[in-house]
Design a protein around this motif. Sequence first.
Motif, PDB file in Angstrom:
ATOM      1  N   HIS A 220      35.365  -3.281   2.693  1.00  0.00           N
ATOM      2  CA  HIS A 220      34.304  -4.260   2.954  1.00  0.00           C
ATOM      3  C   HIS A 220      32.899  -3.674   2.850  1.00  0.00           C
TER       4      HIS A 220
ATOM      5  N   ARG B 199      23.246 -13.409  10.547  1.00  0.00           N
ATOM      6  CA  ARG B 199      22.514 -12.509   9.640  1.00  0.00           C
ATOM      7  C   ARG B 199      21.160 -13.105   9.268  1.00  0.00           C
TER       8      ARG B 199
ATOM      9  N   ASP C 211      30.701 -10.955   5.297  1.00  0.00           N
ATOM     10  CA  ASP C 211      29.953  -9.918   6.005  1.00  0.00           C
ATOM     11  C   ASP C 211      28.441 -10.059   5.742  1.00  0.00           C
TER      12      ASP C 211
ATOM     13  N   HIS D 260      28.846 -10.391  15.705  1.00  0.00           N
ATOM     14  CA  HIS D 260      28.902 -10.353  14.234  1.00  0.00           C
ATOM     15  C   HIS D 260      30.361 -10.483  13.757  1.00  0.00           C
TER      16      HIS D 260
ATOM     17  N   HIS E 105      37.194  -6.423  10.679  1.00  0.00           N
ATOM     18  CA  HIS E 105      36.633  -5.557   9.622  1.00  0.00           C
ATOM     19  C   HIS E 105      35.756  -4.398  10.138  1.00  0.00           C
ATOM     20  N   ASP E 106      35.027  -4.625  11.233  1.00  0.00           N
ATOM     21  CA  ASP E 106      34.109  -3.581  11.728  1.00  0.00           C
ATOM     22  C   ASP E 106      34.666  -2.825  12.935  1.00  0.00           C
TER      23      ASP E 106
ATOM     24  N   ARG F 283      27.495  -6.356  17.682  1.00  0.00           N
ATOM     25  CA  ARG F 283      28.531  -6.119  16.670  1.00  0.00           C
ATOM     26  C   ARG F 283      29.756  -6.994  16.917  1.00  0.00           C
TER      27      ARG F 283
END
Length: 197
Positions: free
Chosen positions: A111, A135, A129, A22, A51-52, A19
């Motif tokens: 998001h 990804r 994202d 990412h 964002h995460d 994560r």
Amino acid sequence: MMELNEIIKKLEETLSPRRFNHSLEVMKSSIRLAEKYGEDVEKAALAGLVHDCAKNLDKDAILAACKKYGIIVDEISERWPKLLHGQIGAHVAEDLFGIECPRILAAIADHTMGKPGMDRLSSIVFVADYIEESRDFDEIDIIRAAAEESLERAIVAGLDSTIRHILKKGRMLHPQTIATRNWALRQLNEMKQQEGQ
Ligand SMILES: [Fe+2]
Ligand SMILES: [Fe+2]
């Protein structure tokens, strides 16, 4: 605001390695999209990076955070609490990292499902994202190609892929997902009409 390298350190401590990687990739993709589509590059980088930041929370922690911040938990989010990690993340970014810019906080909050009328910065993080380098899923090439054409096209392509995935799994669709797709489609149609004039 907390120093950028401190924010990165904090994220590395709280997120899983996957994560965290990412997050760095979403930052890179957000920078590239901001340069391409004329958005503030620093804001895009920060929003993409953070964002995460609430993605590590488990169900109980998510529901506790919702109580703390007064976030309304609807029927579908109650079943899939992870849907709320963006909204909680915006509060964490403000409280913990001292990020005050309302546009960055909105980009973090929105998001996951997007939001009709979201601004360019939010759209960039939303698309980044999906398309960041690490990804890999069906339709990723379609979404990446769409992102070269316009943010709106990429939002529709991304949500098409998400909606297909949710249908395949037999899960409930959140109405905001549909509302965002309809909004982006309308934007696309308006752009086409203007081009045709
Ligand atoms: Fe997320
Ligand atoms: Fe993400």
